[in-house]
Design a protein around this motif. Structure first.
Motif, short mmCIF file in Angstrom:
data_model
loop_
_atom_site.label_atom_id
_atom_site.label_comp_id
_atom_site.label_asym_id
_atom_site.label_seq_id
_atom_site.Cartn_x
_atom_site.Cartn_y
_atom_site.Cartn_z
N ALA A 50 0.82 -1.22 0.00
CA ALA A 50 0.00 0.00 0.00
C ALA A 50 0.85 1.27 0.00
O ALA A 50 0.32 2.38 -0.07
CB ALA A 50 -0.94 -0.01 1.21
N GLY A 51 2.18 1.12 0.12
CA GLY A 51 3.06 2.28 0.01
C GLY A 51 3.69 2.77 1.30
O GLY A 51 4.32 3.83 1.32
N ALA A 52 3.54 2.01 2.37
CA ALA A 52 4.11 2.43 3.64
C ALA A 52 5.54 1.94 3.83
O ALA A 52 5.96 0.95 3.21
CB ALA A 52 3.25 1.90 4.80
N THR A 53 6.28 2.64 4.68
CA THR A 53 7.56 2.14 5.17
C THR A 53 7.22 1.12 6.27
O THR A 53 6.42 1.41 7.16
CB THR A 53 8.39 3.28 5.79
OG1 THR A 53 8.67 4.24 4.76
CG2 THR A 53 9.69 2.77 6.39
N VAL A 54 7.81 -0.05 6.21
CA VAL A 54 7.48 -1.09 7.19
C VAL A 54 8.67 -1.39 8.09
O VAL A 54 9.78 -1.64 7.62
CB VAL A 54 7.01 -2.39 6.49
CG1 VAL A 54 6.73 -3.49 7.53
CG2 VAL A 54 5.75 -2.12 5.66
N LEU A 55 8.43 -1.35 9.40
CA LEU A 55 9.44 -1.70 10.39
C LEU A 55 8.92 -2.90 11.18
O LEU A 55 7.72 -3.18 11.18
CB LEU A 55 9.68 -0.54 11.35
CG LEU A 55 9.98 0.84 10.76
CD1 LEU A 55 10.09 1.87 11.88
CD2 LEU A 55 11.26 0.82 9.93
N PHE A 56 9.84 -3.59 11.87
CA PHE A 56 9.45 -4.76 12.64
C PHE A 56 9.88 -4.60 14.09
O PHE A 56 11.02 -4.24 14.38
CB PHE A 56 10.09 -6.02 12.04
CG PHE A 56 9.62 -6.32 10.65
CD1 PHE A 56 8.50 -7.12 10.44
CD2 PHE A 56 10.27 -5.78 9.54
CE1 PHE A 56 8.04 -7.38 9.15
CE2 PHE A 56 9.82 -6.03 8.26
CZ PHE A 56 8.70 -6.83 8.06
N GLU A 57 8.93 -4.83 15.00
CA GLU A 57 9.21 -4.82 16.43
C GLU A 57 8.64 -6.11 17.02
O GLU A 57 7.43 -6.29 17.07
CB GLU A 57 8.56 -3.59 17.10
CG GLU A 57 8.68 -3.55 18.61
CD GLU A 57 10.11 -3.71 19.10
OE1 GLU A 57 10.45 -4.82 19.56
OE2 GLU A 57 10.87 -2.73 19.03
#
Length: 230
Positions: A50-57
């Motif tokens: 969808a165009g987001a920056t994705v981070l993982f926690e």
């Protein structure tokens, strides 16, 4: 000069809603940051699509996810003027983000909370324990700190520099109330803006369970009484 606005969205197993949330966010936003908070579904994949920056926690907790997003922003060469926090379950109306940030842009306020008022709330969108918990928390804040808050709504906007000054630390359920208490303590200028609210997509991980509701209530009250003695 157009202000830089970044959106932080903590998300735990929100694969069915995250694309809708991102798609409805107004184009005035510079970057949408989704933090997959130990998700086991396609939340990250759908957010990226969808165009987001994705981070993982991987540490489970709303606050952990928000802090991860803040850490990411702090590393950027150009930091934003405004940070918006928004849930990934599509219960808020992301298109109202413009209304949310206007008091900061136009009136130079520091902090704005989207208030899920009864008149604009879809039936069943907040559980009885959520309604009561919000009432109790904001009543205590009024009593102890002369606050004007009526809600702990997660859809909120704050000047980035003011956010940093709050030195946020809660890692789980107390994130929203911690922000409001610290805003009061630091005498930030603030306002609530009435917001529409609907039934979320999927089941709530907090208010949808008895355990989650109890833990959230204990954490929220803990923050309030901690600050009342400071």
């Amino acid at each position: 000069m157009t202000p830089i606005i970044k959106v932080i969205i903590p998300a735990f197993n929100e694969q069915d809603s995250i694309g809708k949330v991102i798609g409805d966010i107004p184009k005035i936003v510079d970057e949408i940051i989704v933090i997959s908070n130990n998700s086991t579904d396609k939340t990250a994949e759908n957010a990226k699509k969808a165009g987001a920056t994705v981070l993982f926690e991987n540490r489970k907790g709303y606050g952990y996810a928000c802090l991860k997003g803040m850490d990411y922003i702090a590393q950027k060469e150009k930091t934003p003027e405004i940070v918006v926090f928004l849930d990934g379950d599509y219960s808020d109306y992301p298109e109202q983000l413009t209304t949310l940030v206007n008091p900061i842009l136009i009136d130079n306020l520091d902090f704005v909370v989207g208030a899920r008022i009864k008149e604009l709330r879809e039936s069943g969108s907040m559980t009885p324990q959520q309604v009561f918990g919000n009432w109790l928390a904001t009543f205590l804040m009024k009593l102890l700190f002369n606050a004007k808050f009526t809600d702990l709504g997660p859809f909120r906007a704050i000047k980035y520099k003011k956010l940093l000054a709050l030195k946020m630390e809660d890692t789980t359920y107390g994130w929203t109330v911690e922000m409001q208490l610290k805003a009061l303590k630091q005498q930030l200028t603030y306002r609530e803006v009435p917001m529409k609210y609907r039934n979320r997509i999927g089941v709530s991980k907090v208010s949808g369970t008895i355990k989650g509701s109890i833990l959230a209530g204990v954490k929220i009250l803990g923050w309030i009484f901690k600050y009342s003695f400071k």
